[in-house]
Design a protein around this motif. Structure first.
Motif, PDB file in Angstrom:
ATOM      1  N   ILE A   1       0.841  -1.203   0.000  1.00 46.56           N
ATOM      2  CA  ILE A   1       0.000   0.000   0.000  1.00 46.56           C
ATOM      3  C   ILE A   1       0.874   1.250   0.000  1.00 46.56           C
ATOM      4  CG2 ILE A   1      -1.658   1.340   1.353  1.00 46.56           C
ATOM      5  CD1 ILE A   1      -2.833  -1.372   2.298  1.00 46.56           C
ATOM      6  N   ASP A   2       1.883   1.285   0.868  1.00 48.11           N
ATOM      7  CA  ASP A   2       2.802   2.432   0.918  1.00 48.11           C
ATOM      8  C   ASP A   2       3.406   2.717  -0.447  1.00 48.11           C
ATOM      9  OD1 ASP A   2       2.428   2.854   3.585  1.00 48.11           O
ATOM     10  OD2 ASP A   2       4.376   2.103   4.239  1.00 48.11           O
ATOM     11  N   ARG A   3       3.774   1.641  -1.151  1.00 48.84           N
ATOM     12  CA  ARG A   3       4.548   1.772  -2.389  1.00 48.84           C
ATOM     13  C   ARG A   3       3.660   2.031  -3.602  1.00 48.84           C
ATOM     14  NH1 ARG A   3       7.045  -2.895  -1.958  1.00 48.84           N
ATOM     15  NH2 ARG A   3       8.726  -2.198  -0.613  1.00 48.84           N
ATOM     16  N   HIS A   4       2.354   1.773  -3.486  1.00 53.87           N
ATOM     17  CA  HIS A   4       1.476   1.834  -4.654  1.00 53.87           C
ATOM     18  C   HIS A   4       0.223   2.668  -4.378  1.00 53.87           C
ATOM     19  CE1 HIS A   4       3.901  -1.847  -5.358  1.00 53.87           C
ATOM     20  NE2 HIS A   4       3.821  -1.470  -6.615  1.00 53.87           N
TER      21      HIS A   4
ATOM     22  N   LEU B   1      -5.857  -0.427  -5.327  1.00 53.63           N
ATOM     23  CA  LEU B   1      -5.652  -1.039  -4.017  1.00 53.63           C
ATOM     24  C   LEU B   1      -6.961  -1.634  -3.507  1.00 53.63           C
ATOM     25  CD1 LEU B   1      -3.306   1.650  -2.389  1.00 53.63           C
ATOM     26  CD2 LEU B   1      -2.657  -0.600  -3.281  1.00 53.63           C
ATOM     27  N   GLY B   2      -7.686  -2.247  -4.430  1.00 54.40           N
ATOM     28  CA  GLY B   2      -8.930  -2.914  -4.063  1.00 54.40           C
ATOM     29  C   GLY B   2      -8.684  -4.251  -3.403  1.00 54.40           C
ATOM     30  N   LEU B   3      -9.773  -4.861  -2.984  1.00 55.92           N
ATOM     31  CA  LEU B   3      -9.697  -6.113  -2.237  1.00 55.92           C
ATOM     32  C   LEU B   3      -9.017  -7.214  -3.038  1.00 55.92           C
ATOM     33  CD1 LEU B   3     -10.652  -6.826   0.607  1.00 55.92           C
ATOM     34  CD2 LEU B   3     -12.727  -7.778  -0.406  1.00 55.92           C
ATOM     35  N   ASP B   4      -9.322  -7.319  -4.328  1.00 49.22           N
ATOM     36  CA  ASP B   4      -8.725  -8.366  -5.152  1.00 49.22           C
ATOM     37  C   ASP B   4      -7.209  -8.232  -5.194  1.00 49.22           C
ATOM     38  OD1 ASP B   4     -11.205  -9.343  -5.638  1.00 49.22           O
ATOM     39  OD2 ASP B   4     -11.301  -8.733  -7.742  1.00 49.22           O
TER      40      ASP B   4
ATOM     41  N   SER C   1     -10.707  -1.235   8.680  1.00 44.87           N
ATOM     42  CA  SER C   1     -10.983  -1.943   7.428  1.00 44.87           C
ATOM     43  C   SER C   1      -9.917  -1.630   6.377  1.00 44.87           C
ATOM     44  CB  SER C   1     -12.356  -1.548   6.888  1.00 44.87           C
ATOM     45  OG  SER C   1     -12.334  -0.212   6.401  1.00 44.87           O
ATOM     46  N   VAL C   2      -9.804  -2.489   5.374  1.00 46.85           N
ATOM     47  CA  VAL C   2      -8.858  -2.262   4.282  1.00 46.85           C
ATOM     48  C   VAL C   2      -9.146  -0.930   3.600  1.00 46.85           C
ATOM     49  CG1 VAL C   2      -7.945  -3.154   2.111  1.00 46.85           C
ATOM     50  CG2 VAL C   2      -8.714  -4.745   3.865  1.00 46.85           C
ATOM     51  N   HIS C   3     -10.422  -0.701   3.277  1.00 50.73           N
ATOM     52  CA  HIS C   3     -10.810   0.520   2.573  1.00 50.73           C
ATOM     53  C   HIS C   3     -10.441   1.756   3.393  1.00 50.73           C
ATOM     54  CE1 HIS C   3     -13.065   3.177  -0.044  1.00 50.73           C
ATOM     55  NE2 HIS C   3     -13.777   3.604   1.001  1.00 50.73           N
ATOM     56  N   ARG C   4     -10.744   1.714   4.687  1.00 54.19           N
ATOM     57  CA  ARG C   4     -10.434   2.854   5.573  1.00 54.19           C
ATOM     58  C   ARG C   4      -8.925   3.083   5.649  1.00 54.19           C
ATOM     59  NH1 ARG C   4     -11.650   7.599   7.779  1.00 54.19           N
ATOM     60  NH2 ARG C   4     -11.504   7.708  10.035  1.00 54.19           N
ATOM     61  N   TYR C   5      -8.176   2.002   5.757  1.00 57.35           N
ATOM     62  CA  TYR C   5      -6.720   2.133   5.856  1.00 57.35           C
ATOM     63  C   TYR C   5      -6.148   2.780   4.594  1.00 57.35           C
ATOM     64  CZ  TYR C   5      -1.828   1.052   6.617  1.00 57.35           C
ATOM     65  OH  TYR C   5      -0.467   1.165   6.780  1.00 57.35           O
ATOM     66  N   VAL C   6      -6.591   2.329   3.426  1.00 60.13           N
ATOM     67  CA  VAL C   6      -6.097   2.901   2.160  1.00 60.13           C
ATOM     68  C   VAL C   6      -6.481   4.376   2.067  1.00 60.13           C
ATOM     69  CG1 VAL C   6      -6.339   2.825  -0.350  1.00 60.13           C
ATOM     70  CG2 VAL C   6      -6.046   0.700   0.939  1.00 60.13           C
TER      71      VAL C   6
ATOM     72  N   GLY D   1      -6.928   9.863  -5.003  1.00 57.77           N
ATOM     73  CA  GLY D   1      -7.961   8.948  -5.452  1.00 57.77           C
ATOM     74  C   GLY D   1      -9.324   9.570  -5.649  1.00 57.77           C
ATOM     75  N   TYR D   2      -9.397  10.911  -5.661  1.00 55.35           N
ATOM     76  CA  TYR D   2     -10.671  11.595  -5.851  1.00 55.35           C
ATOM     77  C   TYR D   2     -10.793  12.078  -7.293  1.00 55.35           C
ATOM     78  CZ  TYR D   2     -11.203  11.426  -0.815  1.00 55.35           C
ATOM     79  OH  TYR D   2     -11.343  10.989   0.473  1.00 55.35           O
ATOM     80  N   ASP D   3     -11.999  11.956  -7.847  1.00 57.82           N
ATOM     81  CA  ASP D   3     -12.223  12.336  -9.240  1.00 57.82           C
ATOM     82  C   ASP D   3     -12.324  13.841  -9.427  1.00 57.82           C
ATOM     83  OD1 ASP D   3     -12.252   9.684 -10.035  1.00 57.82           O
ATOM     84  OD2 ASP D   3     -14.416   9.483  -9.686  1.00 57.82           O
ATOM     85  N   ALA D   4     -12.647  14.554  -8.359  1.00 56.00           N
ATOM     86  CA  ALA D   4     -12.828  16.005  -8.473  1.00 56.00           C
ATOM     87  C   ALA D   4     -12.336  16.689  -7.201  1.00 56.00           C
ATOM     88  CB  ALA D   4     -14.297  16.333  -8.717  1.00 56.00           C
TER      89      ALA D   4
END
Length: 299
Positions: free
Chosen positions: A25-28, A33-36, A60-65, A93-96
């Motif tokens: 996660i740190d590196r990318h 960085l989804g669950l898959d 959670s994974v999502h919260r951590y990312v 990671g935000y579109d706007a």
């Protein structure tokens, strides 16, 4: 192999796989960085990975990312003025920009542009409590005597910006320090960065906290409107301990030097505070690749 040893080996293997996920996660942070993707890094089933992550790290994974990306964004806003708020929002990671601004304000009670001008660090520290707690669960480094080297270091002339008072306001001093060294032309690539601690990390009274931010230079010191003084870090023998990752908290390394290494080393500490040199810094490098060397001056 006994059952106890097998269990210990299995536990360490499990934690190593989870640590691999945090490092990935740190590196990318700019990638998927989804669950898959992350369950594949850990080599765990994607149907169970989110629960395994939550049970290990308490978030959670999502919260951590989200927090990892927002932490990098906030560092870039506060300490790196080359990037626009729009570019920082996209990297987070935000579109706007307005979606980023809403999320940022909800978390830190400031807009991104207001945070860039004058960060309020108290809500920032509170927001990242769960993130730091998650990282600390697997990042407890164990040091040994083999990690410590004794080195003769030269005297280094420095420009010093003193931080005195509540450590919660240290971020504002760092921001001013970076602005000053830019104005003075003291780039970290050519001018080494040091912290000299003149108090405990968490003294009984926050007002007693004392930390010198230093930039190495042989040139005359130009203050550029700041309270800067010329000084030096004295040369001599030092016990040196290199720390990789988690360099925002060097207290465990300092405790190891004082509590474990020094009493059995046959050495005696010199009359100068413990200090560190920042060799690589987040967000220029992923957080787990940041490097600092801790120096304990010896007689």
């Amino acid at each position: 192999m006994t059952a106890a040893l097998e269990n210990d080996h299995a536990r360490k293997n499990y934690h190593a796989r989870m640590q691999r996920v945090l490092d990935h996660i740190d590196r990318h942070l700019d990638d998927d960085l989804g669950l898959d993707a992350l369950s594949g890094v850990a080599a765990f089933s994607k149907y169970h990975f989110h629960r395994q992550f939550m049970s290990t790290f308490g978030v959670s994974v999502h919260r951590y990312v989200q927090l990892a990306r927002m932490k990098r964004a906030s560092y870039r806003l506060a300490y790196r003025d080359a990037q626009s708020v729009t570019d920082i929002a996209m990297d987070a990671g935000y579109d706007a920009p307005d979606a980023f601004a809403r999320a940022f304000r909800q978390r830190f009670r400031q807009s991104p542009s207001s945070f860039r001008k004058s960060p309020d660090w108290e809500p920032w520290l509170a927001a990242f409590g769960p993130f730091d707690d998650a990282r600390s669960k697997l990042m407890q480094t164990t040091f040994t005597a083999d990690d410590v080297t004794i080195r003769d270091v030269p005297t280094t002339r420095v420009g010093i910006m003193e931080h005195r008072g509540d450590p919660a306001t240290l971020g504002a001093t760092i921001q001013r320090f970076i602005a000053w060294r830019k104005a003075a032309g003291l780039h970290p690539g050519t001018s080494p960065t040091f912290n000299v601690w003149r108090s405990e990390r968490r003294p009984a009274s926050p007002a007693d906290y004392s930390n010198d931010l230093c930039a190495g230079t042989d040139r005359p010191i130009e203050a550029h409107g700041e309270q800067i003084k010329a000084g030096e870090i004295p040369g001599g023998r030092c016990a040196v301990l290199r720390v990789i990752g988690n360099t925002h908290n060097l207290e465990p390394a300092a405790l190891y030097l004082y509590r474990d290494w020094l009493p059995v080393s046959g050495e005696e500490a010199r009359d100068f505070p413990i200090y560190c040199q920042r060799l690589s810094l987040f967000p220029e490098v992923p957080e787990h690749e940041a490097v600092a060397e801790l120096f304990l001056p010896l007689k």
